[in-house]
Enzyme design. Structure first.
Site, PDB file in Angstrom:
ATOM      1  N   ASP A 181       0.859  -1.183   0.000  1.00  0.00           N
ATOM      2  CA  ASP A 181       0.000   0.000   0.000  1.00  0.00           C
ATOM      3  C   ASP A 181       0.892   1.227   0.000  1.00  0.00           C
ATOM      4  O   ASP A 181       1.715   1.409   0.898  1.00  0.00           O
ATOM      5  CB  ASP A 181      -0.910   0.020   1.232  1.00  0.00           C
ATOM      6  N   GLU A 265      -1.497  -1.502  -6.156  1.00  0.00           N
ATOM      7  CA  GLU A 265      -2.708  -0.872  -6.676  1.00  0.00           C
ATOM      8  C   GLU A 265      -2.421  -0.287  -8.058  1.00  0.00           C
ATOM      9  O   GLU A 265      -1.351   0.266  -8.299  1.00  0.00           O
ATOM     10  CB  GLU A 265      -3.172   0.238  -5.734  1.00  0.00           C
ATOM     11  N   ASP A 361      -2.895   1.318   7.068  1.00  0.00           N
ATOM     12  CA  ASP A 361      -2.119   0.992   5.870  1.00  0.00           C
ATOM     13  C   ASP A 361      -1.854  -0.501   5.759  1.00  0.00           C
ATOM     14  O   ASP A 361      -1.851  -1.059   4.655  1.00  0.00           O
ATOM     15  CB  ASP A 361      -0.789   1.760   5.883  1.00  0.00           C
TER      16      ASP A 361
END
Length: 412
Positions: A181, A265, A361
């Site tokens: 992340d 991501e 996170d």
């Protein structure tokens, strides 16, 4: 496998003038060829590398200043322009400004480049029209040279060799999968609970940069004082960029070495950092807040981190997977509940359904890993090795409910 090796040059005063001249000629060729391509596109026609290379040969007979640079360098400039126009479109390719563009030019391989090592610290390379140029030998080349690029950065000249090292990407990696992340407070947080971050600029550099910006605003365009101020600012920015590059390369090497799959991501960083200023007819909202967020994203180097991981994965055989980033920070990794209220703050995640507590996170990184098909059970077992604790262990004397706070940041 092709890889790059960059070294700092030690040019003589005569060679420094020559490389500046070569860079200026390449810039002129780029801008002239780009204008020609745009004119052809306005007429509905198309211009590619072959006719432009032929016209360049004719232009060299008429203009003596073009003959000062090696012909191979000018041809490589036209090839780079052709590739840029095919990739991005003719009208989206930028001009090369004399004030903002750092000069660079490339020599192709073959019999044009010869490299020798002089001693423990210095080597030299023989380049067309430049002769033997000395450079700091910081590491071996490790392969056959394909090309050499000379470029300037923060007032120093460098030479970058593209070499073929003969390394083959491994077909199997024995590590474990991990989710990453990326954030604006911590650059990279893993699903295993590791935090990777560091400061790229010191407080003294921030203060000096502010003073230089005020001096730049008061200086007259084109003046010598303005040039000196820009040089001083570029040196500070260059140090910050080097630290960020070192951090992303260091982190990517650790991640690629330890893990067989790295899940990220799928972030469109360029779109996310677009200005919210809007137009005069339709002005944007929260422009200053959006500008601050843009600076934070760019400072952490999200896109640079992804590129560094992909580059490191070539040597380890690590697979890089991109997943949809939607709701990864609002979803509880334990029960799957999606609620914006789950995230109490930047670091605190408390599920409103099951009461699960975790660092926000770390929880997001676990969701990113799960989105790629790698389940993370409540015990933290990644189904590929021994179990690990889901939450970082609380130090002695600290209540258990505070254990979700970060216990440390690596690479400070």
């Amino acid at each position: 496998m092709l890889t790059g090796r960059r070294y700092r040059l030690g040019l003589t005063s005569e060679q420094a003038e020559m490389v500046e001249e070569f860079g200026g000629i390449c810039r002129s060729v780029w801008n002239t060829a780009l204008e020609q391509r745009r004119e052809y596109r306005r007429r509905g026609a198309w211009m590619n590398y072959v006719p432009q290379a032929a016209e360049l040969a004719d232009a060299k007979r008429e203009h003596e200043w073009l003959r000062a640079a090696p012909s191979h360098v000018l041809q490589q400039t036209l090839k780079d322009l052709d590739k840029a126009c095919r990739t991005h479109g003719t009208f989206k390719v930028r001009w090369r400004s004399k004030a903002r563009w750092n000069p660079s030019f490339r020599f192709p391989a073959g019999n044009l480049i010869t490299v020798e090592r002089l001693n423990r610290r210095w080597g030299r390379a023989k380049l067309p029209k430049l002769g033997w140029v000395a450079f700091r030998w910081t590491r071996p080349l490790g392969g056959e040279i394909r090309s050499a690029t000379v470029s300037r950065k923060t007032g120093h000249w460098y030479i970058s060799f593209l070499v073929e090292d003969g390394v083959v990407t491994p077909g199997h990696h024995a590590g474990t999968p991990v989710g990453i992340d990326r954030g604006v407070v911590v650059a990279a947080t893993t699903s295993t609970g590791c935090f990777h971050d560091r400061d790229f600029v010191t407080s003294g550099e921030k203060a000096r940069c502010r003073r230089l910006q005020r001096r730049l605003a008061r200086s007259e365009k084109g003046s010598a004082n303005r040039r000196r101020t820009l040089v001083a600012m570029n040196r500070i920015v260059g140090r910050i960029t080097d630290r960020r590059t070192d951090f992303t390369a260091w982190t990517a090497n650790r991640l690629a070495t330890r893990h067989s799959v790295v899940v990220l991501e799928d972030l469109r960083t360029k779109n996310m950092t677009a200005s919210a200023k809007g137009t005069q007819a339709e002005p944007g909202r929260n422009v200053r807040q959006k500008a601050g967020l843009n600076r934070a994203i760019l400072d952490k180097g999200w896109h640079r981190m992804e590129r560094a991981i992909r580059n490191a994965a070539r040597w380890t055989g690590t697979e890089v997977v991109l997943v949809n980033p939607a709701y990864t920070s609002q979803t509880c990794n334990r029960c799957g509940s999606v609620d914006a209220k789950n995230r109490k703050s930047q670091a605190v995640f408390v599920c409103t359904s099951c009461g699960h507590r975790d660092h926000a996170d770390v929880n997001a990184a676990k969701n990113i890993l799960s989105a790629a098909g790698h389940a993370v059970p409540a015990c933290g077992d990644l189904a590929v090795g021994r179990s690990v604790k889901q939450e970082p262990a609380a130090p002695r004397g600290v209540p258990r409910q505070l254990a979700f706070e970060p216990v440390g940041i690596s690479r400070l």
